[in-house]
Scaffold this active site. Structure first.
Site, mmCIF file in Angstrom:
data_model
loop_
_atom_site.group_PDB
_atom_site.id
_atom_site.type_symbol
_atom_site.label_atom_id
_atom_site.label_comp_id
_atom_site.label_asym_id
_atom_site.label_seq_id
_atom_site.Cartn_x
_atom_site.Cartn_y
_atom_site.Cartn_z
ATOM 1 N N SER A 154 -7.940 7.259 -11.903
ATOM 2 C CA SER A 154 -6.669 5.970 -11.372
ATOM 3 C C SER A 154 -6.707 4.527 -12.582
ATOM 4 O O SER A 154 -6.751 4.261 -13.595
ATOM 5 C CB SER A 154 -6.323 6.289 -10.311
ATOM 6 O OG SER A 154 -4.946 5.823 -10.501
ATOM 7 N N ASP A 186 -0.998 16.421 -10.806
ATOM 8 C CA ASP A 186 -0.823 15.118 -10.166
ATOM 9 C C ASP A 186 0.880 14.724 -9.981
ATOM 10 O O ASP A 186 1.860 13.988 -11.337
ATOM 11 C CB ASP A 186 -2.065 13.932 -11.347
ATOM 12 C CG ASP A 186 -1.771 13.186 -10.911
ATOM 13 O OD1 ASP A 186 -1.433 12.220 -10.274
ATOM 14 O OD2 ASP A 186 -2.831 11.829 -11.444
ATOM 15 N N HIS A 214 -4.235 13.829 -7.942
ATOM 16 C CA HIS A 214 -4.747 12.929 -7.949
ATOM 17 C C HIS A 214 -5.869 12.826 -7.379
ATOM 18 O O HIS A 214 -6.725 11.831 -8.479
ATOM 19 C CB HIS A 214 -3.539 11.735 -7.934
ATOM 20 C CG HIS A 214 -4.217 10.380 -8.194
ATOM 21 N ND1 HIS A 214 -3.963 10.027 -10.021
ATOM 22 C CD2 HIS A 214 -4.563 8.800 -8.207
ATOM 23 C CE1 HIS A 214 -3.716 8.815 -10.596
ATOM 24 N NE2 HIS A 214 -4.745 8.791 -8.799
#
Length: 259
Positions: free
Chosen positions: A98, A213, A241
């Site tokens: 991320s 996601d 995610h």
């Protein structure tokens, strides 16, 4: 083994260093607003298989110091450079999740992949992070009701169902961060872009991304795959995610093969 590394005056970052004598080194950079402990289900397995696994809490998060400034991709990448230099790391596989993926990308381009042999981007916040609307919502909650913001993050993070104890643990990871650093990274994710960085990446790159996601759309992984030379994209069809947890066995095996 855990210890602190000074990255600048009065700023010390916490480092978890498992199996320091391992033949191959994997350096993990966590996502916002968590800590290196998000990779627990990699640290449970990979060191026992002979890998040196290093987790770093960025400034402002986890067990690291929490200064009031330094929450842009350049400074966060510079912090990683200090870690690599102090630990004298070479031929590292750099894994960024991320926002950690965005930091890893900036590290590769800003520091010319110093000490890094391979790159793994896991649901990376690139080439863009948050939209203005998403950032505004998160920023409002971060500054007024951070527990509610963390609950929203948790609710959108996973595709598979999670237990209440797991949710509580996940929330706790976010609460270890400072409020000001949590908010500052939201602004960074809103304002900084990595479009120009991607074509400059010159190391073999594995892109892992959950198809479901809701935080960083899968289409952005496809963009990165087109922009990064010598990259491969592996979709995770049962993940949101967090493929490092939702499909951890597949993730760990893939990481071993790539390293």
């Amino acid at each position: 083994m855990g210890y602190f590394v000074s990255v600048e005056e009065d700023v010390n970052l916490f480092v978890e260093d498992l199996n320091p004598n391992g033949e191959k080194t994997i350096l993990f950079i966590h996502g916002w607003p968590l800590s290196h402990k998000q990779f627990e289900y990699q640290f449970d397995v990979l060191p026992a298989k002979g890998y040196r696994c290093i987790g770093v809490d960025w400034r402002g998060f986890g067990q690291s110091d929490k200064p009031l400034d330094g929450y842009n991709f350049d400074r966060l990448a510079d912090d990683i450079r200090v870690i690599i230099d102090v630990l004298q790391l070479e031929n590292v596989t750099l894994v960024g999740h991320s926002t950690g993926g965005a930091i890893a990308i900036r590290y590769i381009t800003r520091h010319h992949a110093h000490g890094v042999e391979k790159l793994v981007l896991v649901d990376a916040a690139a080439p863009r992070g948050f939209t203005k609307e998403t950032a505004q919502s998160f920023l409002h909650d971060a500054l007024n009701d951070r527990p509610n913001m963390m609950q929203k993050v948790t609710d959108t993070f996973f595709f598979q169902n999670i237990t209440k104890p797991f949710s509580d643990w996940f929330l706790h990871l976010g609460f270890q961060a400072a409020g000001w650093s949590t908010a500052a990274i939201i602004v960074t994710l809103r304002d900084e872009k990595l479009d120009l960085d991607l074509p400059k990446i010159n190391v073999p790159t594995l892109i892992v991304h959950g198809v479901h996601d809701k935080v960083i759309p899968f289409t952005q992984a496809q963009e990165m795959n087109r922009a990064i030379k010598n990259s491969q994209l592996v979709p995770f069809h049962y993940s949101g995610h967090g493929p490092f947890w939702e499909e951890r066995d597949k993730f760990n095996k893939l990481l071993e093969q790539f390293v």
